[in-house]
Design a protein around this motif. Structure first.
Motif, mmCIF file in Angstrom:
data_model
loop_
_atom_site.group_PDB
_atom_site.id
_atom_site.type_symbol
_atom_site.label_atom_id
_atom_site.label_comp_id
_atom_site.label_asym_id
_atom_site.label_seq_id
_atom_site.Cartn_x
_atom_site.Cartn_y
_atom_site.Cartn_z
ATOM 1 N N LEU A 193 0.821 -1.215 0.000
ATOM 2 C CA LEU A 193 0.000 0.000 0.000
ATOM 3 C C LEU A 193 0.855 1.265 0.000
ATOM 4 O O LEU A 193 0.505 2.255 -0.652
ATOM 5 C CB LEU A 193 -0.948 -0.001 1.197
ATOM 6 C CG LEU A 193 -2.080 -1.024 1.126
ATOM 7 C CD1 LEU A 193 -2.852 -1.062 2.440
ATOM 8 C CD2 LEU A 193 -2.999 -0.720 -0.041
ATOM 9 N N ALA A 194 1.967 1.235 0.687
ATOM 10 C CA ALA A 194 2.886 2.377 0.647
ATOM 11 C C ALA A 194 3.403 2.562 -0.772
ATOM 12 O O ALA A 194 3.524 3.695 -1.256
ATOM 13 C CB ALA A 194 4.039 2.175 1.628
ATOM 14 N N GLY A 195 3.678 1.460 -1.452
ATOM 15 C CA GLY A 195 4.121 1.536 -2.843
ATOM 16 C C GLY A 195 3.053 2.122 -3.759
ATOM 17 O O GLY A 195 3.364 2.857 -4.697
ATOM 18 N N VAL A 196 1.796 1.827 -3.482
ATOM 19 C CA VAL A 196 0.700 2.402 -4.265
ATOM 20 C C VAL A 196 0.666 3.919 -4.082
ATOM 21 O O VAL A 196 0.442 4.664 -5.030
ATOM 22 C CB VAL A 196 -0.646 1.760 -3.870
ATOM 23 C CG1 VAL A 196 -1.821 2.522 -4.459
ATOM 24 C CG2 VAL A 196 -0.681 0.306 -4.308
ATOM 25 N N ARG A 197 0.915 4.364 -2.860
ATOM 26 C CA ARG A 197 0.961 5.813 -2.621
ATOM 27 C C ARG A 197 2.083 6.455 -3.431
ATOM 28 O O ARG A 197 1.924 7.547 -3.960
ATOM 29 C CB ARG A 197 1.155 6.104 -1.139
ATOM 30 C CG ARG A 197 -0.060 5.758 -0.325
ATOM 31 C CD ARG A 197 0.131 6.192 1.088
ATOM 32 N NE ARG A 197 -1.028 7.002 1.429
ATOM 33 C CZ ARG A 197 -1.318 7.386 2.642
ATOM 34 N NH1 ARG A 197 -0.518 7.095 3.634
ATOM 35 N NH2 ARG A 197 -2.392 8.096 2.876
ATOM 36 N N VAL A 198 3.212 5.761 -3.525
ATOM 37 C CA VAL A 198 4.324 6.258 -4.336
ATOM 38 C C VAL A 198 3.869 6.409 -5.786
ATOM 39 O O VAL A 198 4.081 7.455 -6.410
ATOM 40 C CB VAL A 198 5.530 5.298 -4.256
ATOM 41 C CG1 VAL A 198 6.565 5.634 -5.310
ATOM 42 C CG2 VAL A 198 6.152 5.324 -2.871
ATOM 43 N N GLU A 199 3.252 5.363 -6.311
ATOM 44 C CA GLU A 199 2.808 5.385 -7.699
ATOM 45 C C GLU A 199 1.777 6.469 -7.954
ATOM 46 O O GLU A 199 1.695 7.015 -9.057
ATOM 47 C CB GLU A 199 2.243 4.024 -8.096
ATOM 48 C CG GLU A 199 3.307 2.945 -8.165
ATOM 49 C CD GLU A 199 2.732 1.574 -8.458
ATOM 50 O OE1 GLU A 199 1.548 1.484 -8.847
ATOM 51 O OE2 GLU A 199 3.467 0.594 -8.298
ATOM 52 N N ALA A 200 0.993 6.810 -6.934
ATOM 53 C CA ALA A 200 -0.019 7.853 -7.063
ATOM 54 C C ALA A 200 0.575 9.253 -6.917
ATOM 55 O O ALA A 200 -0.123 10.241 -7.081
ATOM 56 C CB ALA A 200 -1.118 7.643 -6.007
ATOM 57 N N GLY A 201 1.861 9.321 -6.590
ATOM 58 C CA GLY A 201 2.518 10.616 -6.452
ATOM 59 C C GLY A 201 2.397 11.232 -5.082
ATOM 60 O O GLY A 201 2.730 12.400 -4.892
ATOM 61 N N ASP A 202 1.939 10.469 -4.109
ATOM 62 C CA ASP A 202 1.771 10.965 -2.738
ATOM 63 C C ASP A 202 3.055 10.729 -1.949
ATOM 64 O O ASP A 202 3.164 9.789 -1.166
ATOM 65 C CB ASP A 202 0.585 10.261 -2.082
ATOM 66 C CG ASP A 202 0.289 10.761 -0.681
ATOM 67 O OD1 ASP A 202 0.914 11.749 -0.233
ATOM 68 O OD2 ASP A 202 -0.580 10.150 -0.030
ATOM 69 N N VAL A 203 4.047 11.590 -2.157
ATOM 70 C CA VAL A 203 5.352 11.416 -1.524
ATOM 71 C C VAL A 203 5.245 11.529 -0.007
ATOM 72 O O VAL A 203 5.822 10.723 0.730
ATOM 73 C CB VAL A 203 6.362 12.442 -2.079
ATOM 74 C CG1 VAL A 203 7.681 12.379 -1.332
ATOM 75 C CG2 VAL A 203 6.582 12.203 -3.565
ATOM 76 N N VAL A 204 4.504 12.516 0.476
ATOM 77 C CA VAL A 204 4.365 12.702 1.928
ATOM 78 C C VAL A 204 3.647 11.505 2.546
ATOM 79 O O VAL A 204 4.088 10.954 3.552
ATOM 80 C CB VAL A 204 3.636 14.026 2.245
ATOM 81 C CG1 VAL A 204 3.340 14.146 3.729
ATOM 82 C CG2 VAL A 204 4.462 15.218 1.770
#
Length: 75
Positions: A13-24
């Protein structure tokens, strides 16, 4: 939330946030996950070490995105 499969899911799920551009959001997810992995799996576990490596990468990207003066980033 301590089961290794749950930790793996949180990592994904953290990786999905990365892919979505949610760095913070990704950085925060990796921070919480890393702390739990240290507690559950230990610092020498390969998953813990890998998560720490990813966290370091996202701390750097977050610094670059938020500015060098961001006080809430530790590394």
């Amino acid at each position: 939330m301590d089961h290794p499969l749950v930790l793996d899911t949180r990592l994904a799920l953290a990786g999905v946030r990365v892919e979505a551009g949610d760095v913070v959001g990704a950085t925060e997810a990796y921070e919480h996950l890393w702390a739990d992995m240290m507690r559950v799996l230990g610092e020498d576990h390969r998953g813990t070490r890998w998560t720490r490596q990813k966290l370091g990468r996202w701390w750097e990207r977050r610094r670059n995105r938020c500015g060098a003066g961001t006080a809430d980033i530790q590394g």
